[in-house]
Design an enzyme around this catalytic site. Structure first.
Site, PDB file in Angstrom:
ATOM      1  N   HIS A  90       0.872  -1.176   0.000  1.00  0.00           N
ATOM      2  CA  HIS A  90       0.000   0.000   0.000  1.00  0.00           C
ATOM      3  C   HIS A  90       0.908   1.225   0.000  1.00  0.00           C
ATOM      4  CE1 HIS A  90      -3.342  -2.604   1.904  1.00  0.00           C
ATOM      5  NE2 HIS A  90      -3.514  -2.510   0.605  1.00  0.00           N
ATOM      6  N   HIS A 220       3.163  -3.815   6.345  1.00  0.00           N
ATOM      7  CA  HIS A 220       2.090  -2.837   6.195  1.00  0.00           C
ATOM      8  C   HIS A 220       2.107  -1.833   7.357  1.00  0.00           C
ATOM      9  CE1 HIS A 220      -0.528  -4.767   2.976  1.00  0.00           C
ATOM     10  NE2 HIS A 220       0.431  -5.661   3.160  1.00  0.00           N
ATOM     11  N   GLU A 310       1.788  -5.701  10.438  1.00  0.00           N
ATOM     12  CA  GLU A 310       1.327  -4.321  10.612  1.00  0.00           C
ATOM     13  C   GLU A 310       2.263  -3.672  11.633  1.00  0.00           C
ATOM     14  OE1 GLU A 310      -1.079  -3.016   8.916  1.00  0.00           O
ATOM     15  OE2 GLU A 310      -2.165  -4.748   8.112  1.00  0.00           O
TER      16      GLU A 310
END
Length: 448
Positions: A90, A220, A310
């Site tokens: 992303h 991420h 994450e």
């Protein structure tokens, strides 16, 4: 406030005791040209243990560069596992990109300094680092900067497609096969799949096809937790309800996630970003269901086990926070990488000692097989225990053996397959391609 200033100092002390001294290099965000310059600088500093190659281009034509570390760059050595890190899938989740640039510099610096742990890792592993899977999205996010960046600006590629909702949906096929006793690994891709994915996704899938990866993580931001498969729920979605969706390798995936979480300075504490995850880990579907994600695709289409990391509450953290984030993640990045050397590995030969490629390795009690690579070698991640393992290939009689796996290095277990009698060849198993229809992806936009 005092506690916030203490964490980096404590991390530095602990990492120094573990043989990972702190690096004094500057920390900054890297635009595309800067990132490429840093990767080539690492290669220039460590030319004999690194290689730079491109797996393809983004929509806007930017190379997706990979930096490889190995004592024989560009060569797969039999019984040496392949590992990958993927960052910046992303575009606006940028910490992973910076951590992987820093990790590349660190591996080079420590190898040159004679760090035994890093030297052993590079000599025994082929490491592939892709700092940015989505360089186009990053440039969109970077133009706004860390202070103004929104939750979604730059998330997708230049066509605004979320790359973590862009892989072929193999989960639905797997869940069907579970009910019909069908294939449990290397599931077939749908017809014309190349035309259904973005250039960045296509490049990564081709990358997976060309390298027999064993272990992986994609980095991420937007939360702090180690997320493991499956991401997609087996159950129909019910508003406000989530369900745990376990793989056949749920125990090893949980252990892999815990390895990163507990080696991280604060992930394992659980409370981060206003959320609580016990031990700092979560099953993807238990958090929220996600379709067409990359980690599930790795497990269902290749031999590779991948988790999603994450790593920051702030998707685009300020440069001032990067030193603390590096210190918080560095030991975890190394410890997780070392997990590729656990379980069993070996060669599959025929009666003439020729390697057998695409042989299937099945572990009794675990409904997920792996296959040998072109050199006839295989790698199977397993927790400590005693297992019955079977090797099979079309045209050969299968062979089984029992092995006890310990907590240290992978146990080597070789197989020698005899040709099947001619009358049995008609019954050999064949795996032709099957056509499956494309599935509409879930568009829920969480951190992953």
């Amino acid at each position: 406030m005092l506690q916030g200033r203490t964490v980096p100092w404590v991390c530095t002390l602990l990492l120094g005791l573990m043989g990972l001294p702190a690096s004094g290099s500057d920390f900054q965000h890297h635009r595309y040209e800067d990132m490429v310059r840093e990767l080539f600088a690492v290669h220039s500093d460590c030319p004999y243990i690194t290689r730079i190659y491109s797996i393809g281009r983004s929509v806007e034509g930017r190379h997706l560069y990979v930096l490889e570390f190995s004592d024989n760059p560009g060569i797969h050595e039999a019984l040496e596992p392949e590992f990958k890190y993927v960052g910046n899938m992303h575009g606006n989740e940028v910490l992973g990109r910076e951590l992987l640039i820093k990790l590349s510099q660190f591996l080079c610096e420590e190898y040159r300094a004679g760090n035994q742990r890093i030297t052993r890792l590079i000599h025994d592993t082929r490491i592939h680092i892709l700092p940015s899977m989505n360089p186009d999205g990053y440039e969109v996010a970077a133009r706004q900067g860390s202070e103004l960046n929104g939750y979604l600006v730059g998330r997708g590629n230049s066509r605004d497609i979320d790359l973590n909702r862009n892989f072929p949906d193999l989960n639905s096929l797997m869940y069907y096969y579970e009910k019909t006793n069908g294939r449990n690994h290397h599931l077939p891709l749908p017809d014309n799949w190349e035309h259904q994915v973005e250039p960045e996704t296509l490049a990564v899938i081709k990358w997976m096809q060309n390298y027999n990866f064993v272990l992986s993580a994609n980095l991420h931001g937007g939360a702090v937790v180690a997320n493991y498969p499956f991401d997609k729920s087996r159950d129909a979605r019910i508003r406000g309800r989530t369900t745990y969706s376990a793989t056949a390798d749920d125990k090893i995936f949980r252990q892999l996630a815990r390895t990163y979480s507990y080696a991280h300075s604060w992930m394992h504490l659980g409370w981060n970003c206003g959320d609580f995850f016990n031990e700092g880990i979560t099953n993807g579907a238990s958090w929220y269901s996600l379709s067409k994600g990359m980690q599930d695709f790795n497990y269902l289409y290749t031999n590779c086990f991948e988790i999603t990391l994450e790593l920051s509450c702030d998707k685009f953290p300020p440069e001032s926070s990067l030193p603390r984030e590096w210190l918080g993640n560095r030991e975890a990045l190394i410890s997780y990488l070392e997990q590729v050397h656990h379980g069993i590995k070996g060669m599959v030969y025929d009666e003439n000692n020729n390697p057998v490629s695409k042989a299937e390795i099945a572990v009794a009690g675990i409904n997920h097989d792996v296959t040998t690579g072109v050199d006839g070698d295989y790698f199977r991640l397993l927790l400590p225990g005693t297992y019955t393992v079977k090797a099979s290939a079309p045209g050969y009689l299968s062979s089984s053996n029992t092995v006890t796996v310990g907590p240290a290095e992978a146990i080597q277990l070789n197989f020698y397959l005899k040709k099947a009698p001619k009358q049995n060849l008609k019954g050999k198993h064949q795996h032709g391609k099957k056509s499956i229809s494309a599935h509409k992806a879930s568009l829920k936009l969480g951190p992953r």
